[in-house]
Motif scaffolding. Structure first.
Motif, PDB file in Angstrom:
ATOM      1  N   CYS A 176      59.166  21.330  41.092  1.00  0.00           N
ATOM      2  CA  CYS A 176      59.793  20.508  40.269  1.00  0.00           C
ATOM      3  C   CYS A 176      60.303  20.422  38.718  1.00  0.00           C
ATOM      4  O   CYS A 176      61.447  20.202  38.593  1.00  0.00           O
TER       5      CYS A 176
ATOM      6  N   GLU B 125      63.757  21.414  36.695  1.00  0.00           N
ATOM      7  CA  GLU B 125      64.401  20.626  35.539  1.00  0.00           C
ATOM      8  C   GLU B 125      64.346  20.990  33.840  1.00  0.00           C
ATOM      9  O   GLU B 125      65.437  20.516  33.151  1.00  0.00           O
TER      10      GLU B 125
ATOM     11  N   TRP C 192      69.409  26.406  43.187  1.00  0.00           N
ATOM     12  CA  TRP C 192      69.212  25.168  43.622  1.00  0.00           C
ATOM     13  C   TRP C 192      69.877  25.241  44.964  1.00  0.00           C
ATOM     14  O   TRP C 192      69.150  25.012  45.913  1.00  0.00           O
TER      15      TRP C 192
ATOM     16  N   ARG D 253      69.834  17.124  42.935  1.00  0.00           N
ATOM     17  CA  ARG D 253      70.315  17.521  41.556  1.00  0.00           C
ATOM     18  C   ARG D 253      71.459  18.727  41.835  1.00  0.00           C
ATOM     19  O   ARG D 253      71.695  18.908  41.033  1.00  0.00           O
TER      20      ARG D 253
END
Length: 565
Positions: free
Chosen positions: A114, A118, A125, A155
């Motif tokens: 994760c 980021e 994705w 996200r």
């Protein structure tokens, strides 16, 4: 013997394995020491990534090393271009995938993935969703992967409809997939929110879900996943705290407010406001025990000006600002007290309001579950669901039948007998409150019900007489502080060993504790906080066999008439 393969003896094999383990251990320790030394010296370079990869590739749960890798990434991010960071992140994601193959449930690995995504300049994705699908294909109950999928879907702004279809595919493949059912409980309130009940579904969707989950019952009746989801469907929304009852007593110059759930009233704040005859009063709110922790009962002392005996009436209005609710009551001249109380029946405090359509569906489900229980008599989930369905339909009509199913459930699941006894007690107290409201009574009889716990006492603020004799109570809960009007309390024939936790009951006059397990006069010390107590019956307790008991009790409670025989 020429041409034959020589087979090592057991001793040789064991020695070879031992030497191999020692070699690996030596390499592991040497590499770890080198990593710690680099970190101590602040050497944040790609060599550190290579060294940590050697350890994490075999042991991905070494959390300190993931922290070191993040420190290196942050350092390299300051010096490198976006293209270099993208390549570095891509390589890291590939390495993380190999770590997940070693341990698909590694907390550190999923968390680090994760973090990397980021930081990545151009995260892919779609590829991450495919990764989740692959791992869930091999283990559909991997909750680490489910958490990660929710992170990715948020996200990537994946529509909730797409995620719901994903759960459909997994549930259709295997009903025994609790994580999929749980994900549905998160998605459906977003897609089909009930405008009147936050966090719940519209009724048409709820009815469809009930039909889906019933198919799961009959497909695999012993799997708990669908049964637990069904229990969520029958549940209530988490409602905001509201004021259930306001009570004013002229003699005590006290006002009590009962909430639907524990709240905190901060001194000096404007959360709970009191108006007397439309003029705001400055009062100090406190809980019955004086600790001012979150509680359902809050009290305040009324100033003398608010209780003028010559006025024909006084109107008291209480406003709970966070919940935007208010209640008021009127104290007339010559009356010692007054109150306002919400109706537990009209407000559907203990169950949801049922439409004709929902009642019909739940009735059909009840009959189906009874049919299934006849085929699977030892299925505990089926028995519990039958009880919950009867509670949802009509708790009073089905009371006797519910008690019979509780007995069958306890026989089937003896390891959870204590939990089931407490749940049964909770339901019986709810029923008694409903019956008491129908009769508009201030007396509640809960005797000889095999109660092991007392719940919902905040709804009994106005009760003056409570009979709890012949139960299995082992202690008295602090929540008894809600009984501000209680004058007579019968507790004969229970299993009480101490009165620790008993709050000060301001109006309690008579207390009967015959045939309990009180052994020492000191066990009764909490009664000193009940200022109106006049009669106490302690016959047939172990302490009555103590020669010194009468004198000690007389010193402890000098103004109380005590019966020991």
């Amino acid at each position: 013997m020429h041409g034959r393969l020589k087979v090592k003896t057991t001793e040789e094999q064991a020695e070879a394995k031992r030497l191999e383990r020692e070699k690996k251990l030596h390499q592991y320790k040497a590499t770890t020491e080198a990593i710690f030394e680099k970190r101590r010296l602040g050497q944040l370079d790609k060599e550190g990534l290579e060294l940590t990869s050697q350890i994490l590739g075999a042991n991905p749960d070494f959390a300190t090393l993931w922290n070191f890798r993040r420190e290196i990434f942050l350092h390299l991010e300051e010096e490198g271009s976006p293209e270099e960071m993208q390549a570095l992140c891509q390589g890291e994601l590939g390495f993380l995938e190999s770590c997940l193959r070693v341990n698909p449930k590694s907390y550190g690995t999923w968390h680090h993935r994760c973090w990397v995504l980021e930081r990545a300049p151009q995260p892919d994705w779609a590829r991450e969703l495919e990764l989740c699908a692959r791992f869930l294909e091999s283990d559909e109950r991997n909750f680490h992967c489910w958490d990660y999928r929710r992170f990715v879907a948020k996200r990537a702004q994946v529509p909730a409809e797409d995620e719901l279809r994903f759960t459909d595919s997994l549930i259709t493949r295997n009903f025994s997939n609790y994580s999929s059912w749980h994900y549905r409980s998160c998605l459906l309130p977003q897609l089909h929110p009930d405008p009147q009940h936050h966090g719940r579904l519209t009724e048409d969707v709820l009815l469809r879900e009930l039909e889906l989950v019933q198919n799961a019952f009959f497909t695999d009746p012993n799997d708990q996943s669908a049964w637990l989801y069904h229990r969520w469907l029958l549940g209530r929304a988490d409602l905001e705290p509201t004021i259930h009852c306001v009570y004013v007593n002229r003699e005590d110059a006290c006002l009590a407010v009962a909430f639907s759930q524990p709240v905190r009233v901060t001194p000096g704040s404007h959360g709970l406001i009191l108006l007397a005859d439309e003029a705001p009063l400055t009062v100090e709110w406190h809980t019955p025990d004086g600790r001012n922790r979150p509680g359902v009962i809050w009290l305040c002392d009324l100033p003398a000006l608010a209780l003028n005996d010559h006025w024909p009436q006084h109107t008291f209005r209480v406003i709970w600002a966070p919940g935007q609710c208010q209640k008021e009551c009127v104290l007339f001249k010559g009356r010692k007290d007054c109150w306002y109380r919400d109706s537990v029946t009209e407000e559907q405090v203990f169950r949801c309001e049922l439409s004709v359509e929902k009642s019909t569906v739940l009735q059909a489900e009840l009959e189906s579950c009874k049919e299934l229980q006849a085929l699977e008599p030892d299925n505990k989930w089926c028995l519990l669901t039958i009880i919950l369905l009867m509670r949802a339909l009509d708790p009073l009509v089905y009371e006797r039948e519910t008690l019979r199913y509780f007995e069958a459930l306890k026989a089937t699941d003896p390891m959870r007998a204590a939990y089931l006894d407490d749940l049964r007690s909770k339901f019986l107290v709810e029923n008694s409150i409903l019956k008491m409201e129908y009769a508009e009574a201030r007396v509640v009889d809960l005797s000889h019900r095999e109660l092991t716990a007392l719940g919902h006492l905040e709804h009994l603020l106005l009760v003056t007489h409570m009979n709890l004799a012949g139960n299995r109570l082992q202690h008295l809960p602090p929540a008894l502080a809600a009984l501000r009007c209680l004058e007579v309390l019968e507790l004969d024939g229970n299993e009480i060993e101490s009165l620790d936790g008993l709050p000060g009951l301001p109006r309690l006059q008579e207390l009967s504790l015959r045939r309990n397990r009180l052994r020492r006069p000191s066990d009764l010390r909490p009664l000193t906080s009940c200022p109106c107590l006049a009669q106490l019956d302690l016959a047939e307790n172990p302490l009555t066999n103590l020669p010194e008991a009468p004198a000690e009790l007389a010193n402890l409670l000098p103004a109380v008439h005590i019966t020991l025989v």
